[in-house]
Structures are given as structure tokens and as C-alpha cells.
Design a protein around this motif. Structure first.
Motif, PDB file in Angstrom:
ATOM      1  N   VAL A   1      24.665  97.575  -0.285  1.00 12.50           N
ATOM      2  CA  VAL A   1      24.835  98.941   0.229  1.00 12.50           C
ATOM      3  C   VAL A   1      23.901  99.168   1.395  1.00 12.50           C
ATOM      4  O   VAL A   1      24.278  99.728   2.431  1.00 12.50           O
ATOM      5  N   GLY A   2      22.664  98.707   1.239  1.00 12.24           N
ATOM      6  CA  GLY A   2      21.716  98.745   2.353  1.00 12.24           C
ATOM      7  C   GLY A   2      21.146 100.117   2.599  1.00 12.24           C
ATOM      8  O   GLY A   2      21.808 101.135   2.407  1.00 12.24           O
TER       9      GLY A   2
ATOM     10  N   ALA B   1       4.225 110.526   3.048  1.00 16.37           N
ATOM     11  CA  ALA B   1       4.215 109.731   1.826  1.00 16.37           C
ATOM     12  C   ALA B   1       4.518 108.273   2.143  1.00 16.37           C
ATOM     13  O   ALA B   1       5.369 107.974   2.983  1.00 16.37           O
ATOM     14  N   PRO B   2       3.820 107.329   1.473  1.00 13.19           N
ATOM     15  CA  PRO B   2       4.112 105.913   1.695  1.00 13.19           C
ATOM     16  C   PRO B   2       5.481 105.544   1.143  1.00 13.19           C
ATOM     17  O   PRO B   2       5.871 106.002   0.070  1.00 13.19           O
ATOM     18  N   VAL B   3       6.210 104.724   1.861  1.00 18.04           N
ATOM     19  CA  VAL B   3       7.548 104.302   1.472  1.00 18.04           C
ATOM     20  C   VAL B   3       7.592 102.785   1.464  1.00 18.04           C
ATOM     21  O   VAL B   3       7.228 102.136   2.450  1.00 18.04           O
ATOM     22  N   ASP B   4       8.032 102.212   0.337  1.00 17.90           N
ATOM     23  CA  ASP B   4       8.157 100.760   0.247  1.00 17.90           C
ATOM     24  C   ASP B   4       9.414 100.330   0.994  1.00 17.90           C
ATOM     25  O   ASP B   4      10.528 100.774   0.670  1.00 17.90           O
ATOM     26  N   PRO B   5       9.279  99.456   1.996  1.00 21.08           N
ATOM     27  CA  PRO B   5      10.462  99.042   2.753  1.00 21.08           C
ATOM     28  C   PRO B   5      11.375  98.172   1.910  1.00 21.08           C
ATOM     29  O   PRO B   5      10.924  97.372   1.090  1.00 21.08           O
ATOM     30  N   VAL B   6      12.679  98.329   2.097  1.00 17.96           N
ATOM     31  CA  VAL B   6      13.666  97.495   1.422  1.00 17.96           C
ATOM     32  C   VAL B   6      13.945  96.291   2.304  1.00 17.96           C
ATOM     33  O   VAL B   6      14.396  96.447   3.444  1.00 17.96           O
ATOM     34  N   PRO B   7      13.670  95.081   1.833  1.00 24.12           N
ATOM     35  CA  PRO B   7      13.906  93.900   2.674  1.00 24.12           C
ATOM     36  C   PRO B   7      15.371  93.773   3.041  1.00 24.12           C
ATOM     37  O   PRO B   7      16.268  94.231   2.316  1.00 24.12           O
ATOM     38  N   ALA B   8      15.625  93.160   4.162  1.00 27.51           N
ATOM     39  CA  ALA B   8      16.998  92.926   4.594  1.00 27.51           C
ATOM     40  C   ALA B   8      17.707  91.996   3.622  1.00 27.51           C
ATOM     41  O   ALA B   8      17.090  91.150   2.969  1.00 27.51           O
ATOM     42  N   LEU B   9      19.017  92.147   3.520  1.00 23.53           N
ATOM     43  CA  LEU B   9      19.806  91.367   2.581  1.00 23.53           C
ATOM     44  C   LEU B   9      19.686  89.871   2.842  1.00 23.53           C
ATOM     45  O   LEU B   9      19.619  89.063   1.917  1.00 23.53           O
ATOM     46  N   ARG B  10      19.617  89.491   4.121  1.00 16.74           N
ATOM     47  CA  ARG B  10      19.566  88.069   4.453  1.00 16.74           C
ATOM     48  C   ARG B  10      18.283  87.420   3.949  1.00 16.74           C
ATOM     49  O   ARG B  10      18.253  86.211   3.693  1.00 16.74           O
ATOM     50  N   ARG B  11      17.213  88.202   3.769  1.00 14.12           N
ATOM     51  CA  ARG B  11      15.934  87.621   3.365  1.00 14.12           C
ATOM     52  C   ARG B  11      15.941  87.167   1.907  1.00 14.12           C
ATOM     53  O   ARG B  11      15.097  86.355   1.510  1.00 14.12           O
ATOM     54  N   VAL B  12      16.860  87.671   1.103  1.00 14.67           N
ATOM     55  CA  VAL B  12      16.970  87.200  -0.278  1.00 14.67           C
ATOM     56  C   VAL B  12      18.178  86.294  -0.477  1.00 14.67           C
ATOM     57  O   VAL B  12      18.193  85.474  -1.404  1.00 14.67           O
ATOM     58  N   LEU B  13      19.201  86.440   0.393  1.00 17.94           N
ATOM     59  CA  LEU B  13      20.378  85.594   0.241  1.00 17.94           C
ATOM     60  C   LEU B  13      20.214  84.237   0.923  1.00 17.94           C
ATOM     61  O   LEU B  13      20.701  83.218   0.422  1.00 17.94           O
TER      62      LEU B  13
ATOM     63  N   ARG C   1      24.738  95.321  13.493  1.00 18.40           N
ATOM     64  CA  ARG C   1      25.737  95.817  12.550  1.00 18.40           C
ATOM     65  C   ARG C   1      26.685  94.707  12.134  1.00 18.40           C
ATOM     66  O   ARG C   1      27.081  94.607  10.976  1.00 18.40           O
ATOM     67  N   ALA C   2      27.055  93.840  13.080  1.00 15.80           N
ATOM     68  CA  ALA C   2      27.922  92.724  12.740  1.00 15.80           C
ATOM     69  C   ALA C   2      27.243  91.776  11.763  1.00 15.80           C
ATOM     70  O   ALA C   2      27.870  91.254  10.830  1.00 15.80           O
ATOM     71  N   ALA C   3      25.936  91.537  11.975  1.00 17.11           N
ATOM     72  CA  ALA C   3      25.209  90.664  11.053  1.00 17.11           C
ATOM     73  C   ALA C   3      25.155  91.280   9.656  1.00 17.11           C
ATOM     74  O   ALA C   3      25.303  90.570   8.646  1.00 17.11           O
ATOM     75  N   VAL C   4      24.949  92.593   9.592  1.00 18.43           N
ATOM     76  CA  VAL C   4      24.921  93.251   8.294  1.00 18.43           C
ATOM     77  C   VAL C   4      26.260  93.111   7.590  1.00 18.43           C
ATOM     78  O   VAL C   4      26.328  92.835   6.382  1.00 18.43           O
ATOM     79  N   VAL C   5      27.339  93.277   8.343  1.00 19.42           N
ATOM     80  CA  VAL C   5      28.671  93.137   7.756  1.00 19.42           C
ATOM     81  C   VAL C   5      28.883  91.725   7.229  1.00 19.42           C
ATOM     82  O   VAL C   5      29.442  91.513   6.147  1.00 19.42           O
ATOM     83  N   ARG C   6      28.431  90.730   7.998  1.00 10.71           N
ATOM     84  CA  ARG C   6      28.609  89.339   7.554  1.00 10.71           C
ATOM     85  C   ARG C   6      27.843  89.077   6.265  1.00 10.71           C
ATOM     86  O   ARG C   6      28.359  88.440   5.341  1.00 10.71           O
TER      87      ARG C   6
ATOM     88  N   ARG D   1      26.979  91.273   4.058  1.00 12.06           N
ATOM     89  CA  ARG D   1      27.648  91.996   2.975  1.00 12.06           C
ATOM     90  C   ARG D   1      28.884  91.239   2.496  1.00 12.06           C
ATOM     91  O   ARG D   1      29.189  91.218   1.300  1.00 12.06           O
ATOM     92  N   LEU D   2      29.585  90.596   3.420  1.00 17.89           N
ATOM     93  CA  LEU D   2      30.748  89.793   3.040  1.00 17.89           C
ATOM     94  C   LEU D   2      30.314  88.604   2.180  1.00 17.89           C
ATOM     95  O   LEU D   2      30.953  88.276   1.173  1.00 17.89           O
ATOM     96  N   VAL D   3      29.198  87.987   2.558  1.00 17.13           N
ATOM     97  CA  VAL D   3      28.670  86.873   1.749  1.00 17.13           C
ATOM     98  C   VAL D   3      28.305  87.359   0.347  1.00 17.13           C
ATOM     99  O   VAL D   3      28.603  86.695  -0.658  1.00 17.13           O
ATOM    100  N   ALA D   4      27.664  88.526   0.280  1.00 13.40           N
ATOM    101  CA  ALA D   4      27.296  89.078  -1.029  1.00 13.40           C
ATOM    102  C   ALA D   4      28.543  89.356  -1.868  1.00 13.40           C
ATOM    103  O   ALA D   4      28.563  89.091  -3.076  1.00 13.40           O
ATOM    104  N   GLY D   5      29.583  89.885  -1.235  1.00  6.87           N
ATOM    105  CA  GLY D   5      30.813  90.134  -1.966  1.00  6.87           C
ATOM    106  C   GLY D   5      31.451  88.865  -2.498  1.00  6.87           C
ATOM    107  O   GLY D   5      31.947  88.821  -3.627  1.00  6.87           O
TER     108      GLY D   5
END
Length: 990
Positions: A581-582, A601-613, A779-784, A786-790
Motif C-alpha cells: 500500500v505504501g 512529534a518523531p515519526v518512524d520512517p517506513v522503509p521502501a518496499l524494495r528494501r525488504v523485497l 512512481r513507475a518503480a513503486v508500481v513495479r 507492488r506488482l512483484v509483491a502481488g
């Protein structure tokens, strides 16, 4: 559900808070699920405890069956008695059917049904009793001028009630409180007489009290609260009282016999049940009181005129020291807690230790009670274990999951640090351990199992579950774009439910047994492996293989646990979906407008999807390369077609598992470092991705085995052979084991990474720009990605569906007692532990008088008939005449071959050796006799008759040995000594 009269000091207005006030209704309160767990525990315990009473009052002799099976009554352990009974399960079931039959179905169903009906009746009568004449009067009698009716109608409209509740007055009560009772749809509000007296002098107090009680109605507190009260009171009378009376009767019998009664686990279990239900109910009621306060505050109750409910804060030092303990037993929270919650509802979002401990203990108690209710005597299938675990797992997921999600949501909304949940989860695991100890699961009659250190495992598992829940909730809270977080909550709770159900099944089938001394012989494991991987190679090559007797049996329990692959899948697919979802831009839509996180307020950043995939994909490719190397290595030592099972197949499965585990550990390490605060779920996603891709490669290699000569392992020709149909490759079991191993590896790596990060915190780095000018490539990289995750989620779902289809057949199967008995005897051996002479006499006596005497008499009858048939043979008789005389006797002797199956082994080594020889000679002689008669082969028939005569001799010597043992112990035996000089030849070669 009352509000006492104590006046609260002035409280700061919610508008004065430096942080935005968080609505206490975020994600629901979760108290309804906690009430549901208590109700389910009481229903399950009612059936189980009353079955204990019914069995205890019956004339059954289950202890005699255990003695006949060779169980030492002084052995308080678990594993020895379990092997003695399970290794002779046919005989044990037969003995119980004669001497200790299971209760009828109506007895099993009667007490839960009676409890439910009685509780429903009491639930209907409680409002009538509370509102009886002579105690309360209608509102009209206390307010003849009708001044209160318009005010009450106004307050009911403010509360959003569709109808005005019935209002009564207790004129004898001088306090200034009120109480609501009845049902949510038909509530009754009872006002104290003192409250009516002070309504003109203190109208703020009057309005606050009524809004508090109406809040209970609006929050739907009444029905569940009084239903729990009704079930609990009926349980005390109909279940707990007879149960304790039976325990008292047994204590009285022990005292009359001159024995000192010991502290019995059943008595302690009953006491713990009482304390658990009271503590859990009190904690839930305290929470509901605070929720009612906050609801009334939201409707306009004046905080300056607020009155706190329950006891005041302790004044003296001793009272202050005891206050935290006494607080847990009260149904109303202390005054300071209620006042503080008006300005800051943080206590309602805190994951306290006691509720988690009680939740873990209640889950184990409910599962064990339900399992005993389903299967009071016989061995249950894995499907029955799963059925007994589903509802407790769902309730634990609801209670613990909602509490942790609420804690995370509160931290996100206020900008506070998100809790890890590890401490709360550890307390939940400690509750599971306490429940395991109190129920005696895996410990027998001893207070501690043979391996008590295994009981630390539930503590670690509880901490791991809570850690996963908080990280998953944190991730979804940071990425969810919907208007409410409840869909994400339900998705996360569903994953926890599946994982907990699998854990409960494994713990009851494998974990508790291992704690109780679960062990296997090397020879037995070797024979078991040959049965699974047929081979012509000698069995002795497997006996000395390292790790087989310890590692393989434990791994096999993972492979046979239902839903384990699906549970492992959802634990990484659900967080992966959140990552897909991102994080978006702007404020989160599910947060209310009045509770936005401050900009500072401090906010914990959410790592990019590619960094775990990306680590998972790369290590998945590495796993495929490693699997090809395994194929090449195994092909180098490939034996002939008939010897490709046994140790060869075991080695291939072990190397395959190792080739999947090592890359998953590497992927977990890389992702855990990159995932930051989301290290655990990052490790899970990466490790399981690598394992999934590696197992896909394994499927292809095994299915096409033989097509490339250098990679062939089992096959010599090229053809498509689905991997799940290759007999020498345990596809489903290996997939289950690989998924569990990947989960364990990811958890271990996550712990290591978290420790390193705590010791050496990472340096803060300036984040890179997320997109090039225009943002289109990003945005294209994010879509790609997300497609891999799917695609990964689809592949994982398909694999889990295959395993689930296989397990559906396994779950629906009735346990094969013959297989259970053979495997237990094969793996664990025949227990022949030394026991005192008196115990040996009791065992032999039980064996003989429960049914063994009939078998001895039957063998004696066969011998008499055989001798009579032989004496009746005359020289010159036709073959047909000889056949008519001998065939019935030879056929009857064949029944003696199963004497060791339908009845226990003789609990005496010498007598058992003769008894075993009896069955072997009888089976061999009967078959050869019938074959010789069919073939009209006189020498073969004569040889067979000599073998049957040997069987009769062994029966006589076994009988004599039994008689000697019983006479030495002063017991009545057979008193039929064999003829002088008769011996048993035990050297049988079937």
C-alpha cells in the motif's frame, strides 16, 4: 455499574492538554471479546470438570487397565505411561470398553447445556430480583410532581437512546449513586434515595451520575456483564461445588486409609479457575467504568463536578504498598485512575501485564477442557486438536490483538514511541506456561515435566506474537489510507488467529510431549525412516547418522501440524500487503481531525518496499543455485534404483532444507538492517520470499528429475512427475518444515539485529530523494515493486492452497490405532522399567483378572482340543477324515497369534517371553497346518502340529509363571501348574 458518591477534585479540561485528546473508542474497547473468553472458558470447563465427576463416581477401573498395560502407578512422569498405553492402544481401548467405558453422549452434552439453560434463566430473574417490591419503588412514587421525567428524557436524548429506560428508586439507600441492571434492550436505572435528596443542592452531580449510567446502556455493557454474572454463579453451584465435593470425598478416603492426602492438581486448578475468572472479570469491569466516564464526559458532563467511582487512593504507606494488589480484585477502579482518565485516557490504551497473563492462561485452560470434553478417553486426531484450538485462538487473537493495536494507534496519534509489546507478550506466554502446568499437560501427575526448561518456549512464543502484532499494526497505521483502521485490524487479527491455532495444536501434540520426556530410540528412528523412505540398504546405516534421533522427530512434528504452512504464510503476506500500500502524502485519513500528530512529534520512517523485497529476491535466486548444487552433489553418489530411499533420500531432504535455510537467513539479515523499527516483519518478508522462491525451484527440479543427467537424483528417465507425487520426496512435510524454519530464522535474526541496534544505535542519515524531477520514474518503480509483491502473494497463496488441500484429507481422517500403536512401539520401544515386587504383582494381577485369564483359558482349550484330535486319529483314516478333525483346531490356533494385539503384553519379562513365543508358534503353525491340509502334504502337517504343540507348551509355562508371581504376592492365580518337564522354546523363526 454504579457511580458512588465521592466528590472528585477539580480536573483540568481536555482542552488544556498539550497533545490532542485521543478518542477512547479508537478500534473499539475490546471488552466484549474479553467477556466472551470468560463465557467460553466457563462453558468448556463445565463439560470437562463434570465429566471428571461422572467418571469419578462411576464403577470403572481405568487404573486397573493402566496397571495391566504395565504402567507404574508410582511413576509420576508423562512419557513412560504414555508409551505403555499408546504402544498398546488396541488393548487399552478394549480394556476401557469393558472396565471403564466412556460416558454416554448425553452425559457429555448435558452439563454445558444445563449450565447454559440455568444461566439464561438466572439472567432473566436477576432484574426481577433487583427490582422486587419492598426494595425499590417506581419513579412516579418518589417524584409525584413529575419534575424528573422531562430531565431524564432530555438526558436519554443526549445519550442517543431510542427509548426511555425504566427508572426506579431505592428509598432506603442514603448514598448519592445509581446503578443500571437488566438487559441492554430493557435496562433499568435505579437511583439511590440520597441522590434525589441532593438533586437541587448539587444538580451537576445529579446530571453526571445519570449520564454515567446512561453511558453503560449506550455502550451495551449491561447484557454481557450480567450474562457473565449469571454464568459464573451457576457455574459455582452446578459445577464447582460437585467437583470440590468429589475431591473432598477422595481426601476423606485417603484419611480413612491412613494416608496423608497431598495437594492435588485438580484442587489447585479449581482454585486457579476461580481466581482467574474473578480477576479477568474485575479488570474488564474496571475498564468499562472508565469508558462510561469518558462517554459521559463526551456528552457534556462537567469535569469540575465529577465523582470518582470505587475506592479512594490509599493513604498510609502499608495501604499504598498493598493498593496495586488489592486494586486487581475490585470491580471499580480507584479514584485517581478515573480522574486521570478524564483528561488523558492513556491507561485505556496500555497493554498491562495481568490481563495478558490471564488471557494466556485462560486460552490453555479452555483448549485443554474442550479437548477432554471432545475426547475423554481415546486418542484424538489432529483435526480434533485443531477444533479444540480454534475458538481459544480466536479469542486470544481478539483480546491480545485489539489491546496491542490500540496501544499502537494511541502512540501514532499522540506522537509517542510505539511500544514493542514484548513484555506484554511474555506475560501472555507465562500464562500459557501456568495453564500447561496446572492442567498437567506433558507432566503426568508430577508438578513439573521431565524437561522443565521447555516451558520457557511459550514465554518466547508469546513475546514473538506480541512483537509481530505491534510491528504489523504500526506498519498498517502508517500506510493505511482508508477512513477507518478496522479493516486492517481484522486482517491482522486473522493472521494472528491462524498462527495461534497452529501453535496451540503443535504445543499439545509435540511441545508438551517433548517437555514430558519425549524421546526415541536410534533403532526405532531408523526403522521409521525406512518405512517412509523404502530401501534395500541395511537399516544399521541409519542408526549412526548424526542428529536423526533428536532433530528429525522434532522437525516431523512441524511437518504434521495442520495449517502451519498457511500460518507461516499469512505472517509475512499481511505485512507485505501493508508495505505494498505504501505511505502516502498528507495526514492519515483514519485519524480523527481532533487527533492529528503534532508536527514536532518523531515519526518512524517506513522503509521502501524494495528494501525488504530485494534481499529476498536475490537470496531466492541464491537458494535456487544452491539447490542445483545439491542435485549435482547427490547425483555423484547416486545408488541403484532399489537403494535410493533410506539414508540417501534423508540426506537429499536435509541438504534441500539447508539450501533453503541459509539464503533465508542472509535475506533476513539484510532486510532486518534496512527495515529499522520494522525489523521483525522485514526479516519475515525477506526470509519467506527467499524460501518461497527456493521451494519453487525445488518443485521444478524434483518434478523434472531425470531430464538432465547431471542433476538426476531419484529418476533415470525424463518425464513430468509432480513433486508432491514423488514417494521418496516428502513434499508437503518439507514445505511445512521449510516455512517454519524460515520463520524461526527470521525471528532469531530480528532479535540479533534489535540487540545490535540497541547496543550501537545507527547514525542518522539524510534520506535520499524519492524521485527524479517529475516523479514519474519513482512512481513507475513503486508500481513495479507492488506488482512483484502481488505475484509473491499469489504464489504463496497457491502453495498454501496445495498444502491445505492435503491437510483437509488428513484432518478428516480418524486416527488409525494400528498405525499409532506400531509407530509408538517402533520409535519409543517397549517400556520395561524395573518396578518394586509389589507393583509387579499388582500389574500381573490386573493383566490376568481383567481379561488375561480368558486368553490363558482359551489357549489351554486349544491345547486340549488338539490333543483330543490327535488321540482320535486312527491308522487307515482317510485324508478327508483327518482334515475334518484337524482343520478346525488349526484354524482356531490362528487366533492366538493376535493375543498380543487384543490384550496387553504380560507385565513380567519371563512370562511375556513365553506369551510372545505362544503367539509366534501359533500363527506360524496355524498357517502351515492349513496349507499342508490343502496340499495333502503329510510331512508339512506333522511339522505344523509340532509347532502348535510348542505353542501349547509356551501357554502352559506362561501360565505357570503368572501363577508363581501371583502366589508370591498373596494373590489368587490360575493354580494350574504345567506337567513336569514342559518347557517353552522361545527361539522362533517365523
Amino acid at each position: 455499574m454504579s457511580l458512588p458518591e465521592a466528590r472528585a477534585p477539580q480536573q483540568p479540561s481536555p482542552r488544556q492538554q498539550p497533545w490532542p485528546r485521543v478518542d477512547e473508542r479508537v478500534l473499539g474497547a475490546g471488552t466484549s471479546v474479553r467477556f466472551a473468553m470468560l463465557l467460553f472458558l466457563l462453558l468448556a470447563a463445565s463439560g470437562s470438570m463434570m465429566l471428571t465427576v461422572i467418571i469419578g463416581l462411576s464403577d470403572g477401573d481405568r487404573a486397573g487397565c493402566e496397571l495391566a498395560a504395565g504402567v507404574d502407578p508410582d511413576d509420576s512422569g508423562f512419557w513412560g505411561p504414555a508409551v505403555s498405553t499408546t504402544g498398546q492402544i488396541h488393548a487399552f481401548r478394549y480394556c476401557e470398553s469393558l472396565w471403564a467405558p466412556a460416558p454416554s453422549w448425553w452425559q457429555i452434552a448435558a452439563w454445558p447445556a444445563l449450565l447454559a439453560v440455568s444461566a439464561a434463566l438466572l439472567f432473566r430473574l436477576l432484574p426481577l430480583w433487583k427490582a422486587r417490591r419492598g426494595r425499590v419503588v417506581p419513579l412516579e412514587a418518589a417524584d409525584p410532581d413529575g419534575e424528573l421525567r422531562p430531565l431524564l428524557a432530555e438526558l436519554a436524548a443526549t445519550a442517543g437512546l431510542s427509548a426511555m429506560p425504566r427508572v426506579v428508586v431505592d428509598p432506603a439507600a442514603g448514598s448519592t449513586g445509581a446503578v443500571v441492571f437488566g438487559r441492554t434492550r430493557r435496562p433499568v436505572v435505579c437511583l439511590d434515595g440520597g441522590l434525589l435528596v441532593t438533586r437541587h443542592r448539587d444538580p451537576v452531580r445529579f446530571r453526571t451520575v445519570l449520564l454515567h449510567e446512561l453511558a453503560h446502556i449506550a455502550n451495551r455493557d449491561i447484557t454481557l456483564t450480567y450474562a457473565t454474572v449469571a454464568v459464573w454463579r451457576v457455574f459455582l453451584v452446578l459445577v464447582l461445588l460437585p467437583y470440590l465435593l468429589l475431591q473432598g470425598y477422595w481426601v476423606h478416603e485417603a484419611l480413612e486409609a491412613g494416608n496423608v492426602p497431598s495437594l492435588d492438581r485438580k484442587v489447585l486448578l479449581a482454585a486457579f479457575m476461580v481466581a482467574l475468572v474473578h480477576l479477568a472479570r474485575s479488570d474488564t469491569l474496571r475498564s468499562r467504568e472508565v469508558y462510561a466516564d469518558l462517554t459521559a464526559l463526551r456528552w457534556g458532563a462537567d469535569p469540575h463536578g465529577w465523582a470518582g467511582g470505587g475506592p479512594r487512593d490509599a493513604a498510609g504507606p502499608l495501604r499504598r504498598a498493598l493498593a496495586p494488589i488489592l486494586e486487581q480484585w475490585r470491580t471499580h477502579p480507584r479514584l485517581g485512575l478515573r480522574q486521570g482518565a478524564l483528561s488523558d485516557p492513556a491507561p485505556l490504551f496500555r497493554a498491562a501485564s495481568l490481563p495478558f497473563f490471564l488471557t494466556g492462561a485462560a486460552a490453555v485452560l479452555a483448549a485443554v477442557h474442550l479437548l477432554f470434553h471432545f475426547a475423554p478417553y481415546y486418542i484424538a486426531s489432529s483435526g480434533v486438536y485443531l477444533a479444540a484450538s480454534l475458538v481459544p485462538a480466536a479469542l486470544v487473537a481478539g483480546v491480545a490483538g485489539i489491546a496491542l493495536w490500540r496501544a499502537v494507534a494511541y502512540a501514532v496519534l499522540t506522537g509517542a514511541r510505539v511500544p514493542s509489546g514484548i513484555a506484554a507478550g511474555a506475560w501472555m506466554g507465562a500464562g500459557m506456561t501456568a495453564g500447561t502446568l496446572l492442567t498437567g499437560m506433558g507432566a503426568g501427575s508430577a508438578w513439573l515435566p521431565e524437561r522443565p526448561y521447555v516451558l520457557l518456549l511459550p514465554v518466547a512464543v508469546g513475546a514473538a506474537f506480541a512483537w509481530w502484532i505491534t510491528q504489523c499494526a504500526h506498519l498498517w497505521a502508517r500506510t493505511w489510507r482508508g477512513r477507518t483502521l478496522r479493516p486492517a485490524l481484522l486482517l491482522g487479527l486473522g493472521a494472528v488467529f491462524l498462527a495461534l491455532a497452529s501453535w496451540f495444536v503443535w504445543w499439545q501434540l509435540g511441545g508438551a510431549a517433548y517437555a514430558g520426556g519425549y524421546s526415541m530410540r536410534a533403532e526405532g528412528v531408523a526403522q521409521w525412516l525406512v518405512g517412509r523412505f523404502p530401501t534395500t540398504a541395511p537399516v544399521r546405516e541409519l542408526v549412526g547418522a548424526p542428529g536423526l534421533t533428536t532433530l528429525l522427530p522434532v522437525l516431523d512434528t512441524f511437518g504434521g501440524t495442520p495449517l502451519v504452512a498457511l500460518a507461516a504464510t499469512v505472517l509475512w503476506v499481511v505485512p507485505l500487503a501493508a508495505w505494498a500500500v505504501g505511505p502516502g502524502t498528507g495526514a492519515l485519513r483514519w485519524t480523527p481531525a481532533s487527533a492529528r500528530v503534532p508536527a514536532s512529534a518523531p515519526v518512524d520512517p517506513v522503509p521502501a518496499l524494495r528494501r525488504v523485497l530485494l534481499p529476498g529476491l536475490l537470496c531466492g535466486a541464491l537458494a535456487c543455485v544452491a539447490l542445483v548444487a545439491v542435485q549435482v552433489y547427490m547425483h555423484g553418489g547416486q545408488p541403484g534404483p532399489d537403494a535410493r530411499g533410506g539414508l540417501y533420500a534423508v540426506r537429499y531432504a536435509g541438504w534441500t532444507l539447508l539450501a533453503l535455510a541459509v539464503p533465508s537467513a542472509l535475506a533476513a539479515t539484510a532486510a532486518g538492517v534496512a527495515a529499522g523499527r520494522f525489523g521483525l516483519i522485514g526479516c519475515l518478508v525477506a526470509a519467506q520470499t527467499a524460501t518461497l522462491l527456493g521451494f519453487a525451484g525445488t518443485t521444478a527440479l524434483v518434478s523434472l528429475d531425470g531430464c538432465v543427467e547431471a542433476l538426476s537424483v531419484f529418476q533415470d528417465g525424463c518425464a513430468w512427475r509432480p513433486a508432491w507425487q514423488v514417494g521418496l520426496f516428502p513434499y508437503v512435510q518439507l514445505l511445512n518444515i521449510a516455512s517454519v524454519v524460515a520463520t524461526l530464522v527470521a525471528g532469531a535474526v530480528a532479535v540479533g539485529v534489535a540487540v545490535v541496534r540497541r547496543v550501537r544505535p545507527p547514525r542518522s542519515r539524510v534520506p535520499r530523494r524519492a524521485a527524479r524531477p517529475g516523479g514519474v520514474p519513482a512512481r513507475a518503480a513503486v508500481v513495479r515493486w507492488r506488482l512483484v509483491a502481488g505475484l509473491l502473494c499469489t504464489l504463496a497463496a497457491g502453495t498454501s492452497a496445495i498444502v491445505g488441500a492435503v491437510h483437509l484429507r488428513v484432518l478428516s481422517a480418524v486416527p488409525d490405532l494400528t498405525v499409532t500403536q506400531r509407530v509408538t512401539t517402533q520409535l519409543a520401544g517397549v517400556p520395561d522399567r524395573p518396578v518394586p515386587a509389589g507393583t509387579r504383582v499388582r500389574q500381573v494381577h490386573a493383566w490376568y483378572h481383567l481379561s488375561g485369564d480368558g486368553l490363558v483359558e482359551l489357549a489351554t482349550t486349544y491345547t486340549i482340543r488338539l490333543n483330543a484330535a490327535l488321540r482320535g486319529v486312527r491308522k487307515g483314516d482317510s485324508w478327508d477324515s483327518l482334515d475334518r478333525r484337524l482343520r478346525p483346531v488349526c484354524a482356531d490356533w490362528g487366533r492366538a497369534e493376535v493375543f498380543e494385539v487384543i490384550w496387553f503384553r504380560v507385565p513380567d519379562r519371563s512370562a511375556q517371553a513365553d506369551w510372545h513365543a505362544l503367539g509366534a508358534w501359533a500363527g506360524q503353525g496355524s498357517r502351515r497346518c492349513l496349507q499342508g491340509l490343502d496340499a495333502r502334504d503329510v510331512p508339512a502337517v506333522m511339522e505344523a502340529l509340532r509347532e502348535l504343540d510348542a505353542a501349547g507348551r509356551c501357554a502352559a509355562t506362561a501360565n505357570a509363571r503368572i501363577d508363581t508371581v501371583l502366589r508370591a504376592g498373596g494373590r489368587a492365580g490360575t493354580f494350574r501348574p504345567p506337567a513336569k518337564g514342559i518347557t517353552c522354546n522361545r527361539l522362533v523363526q517365523p
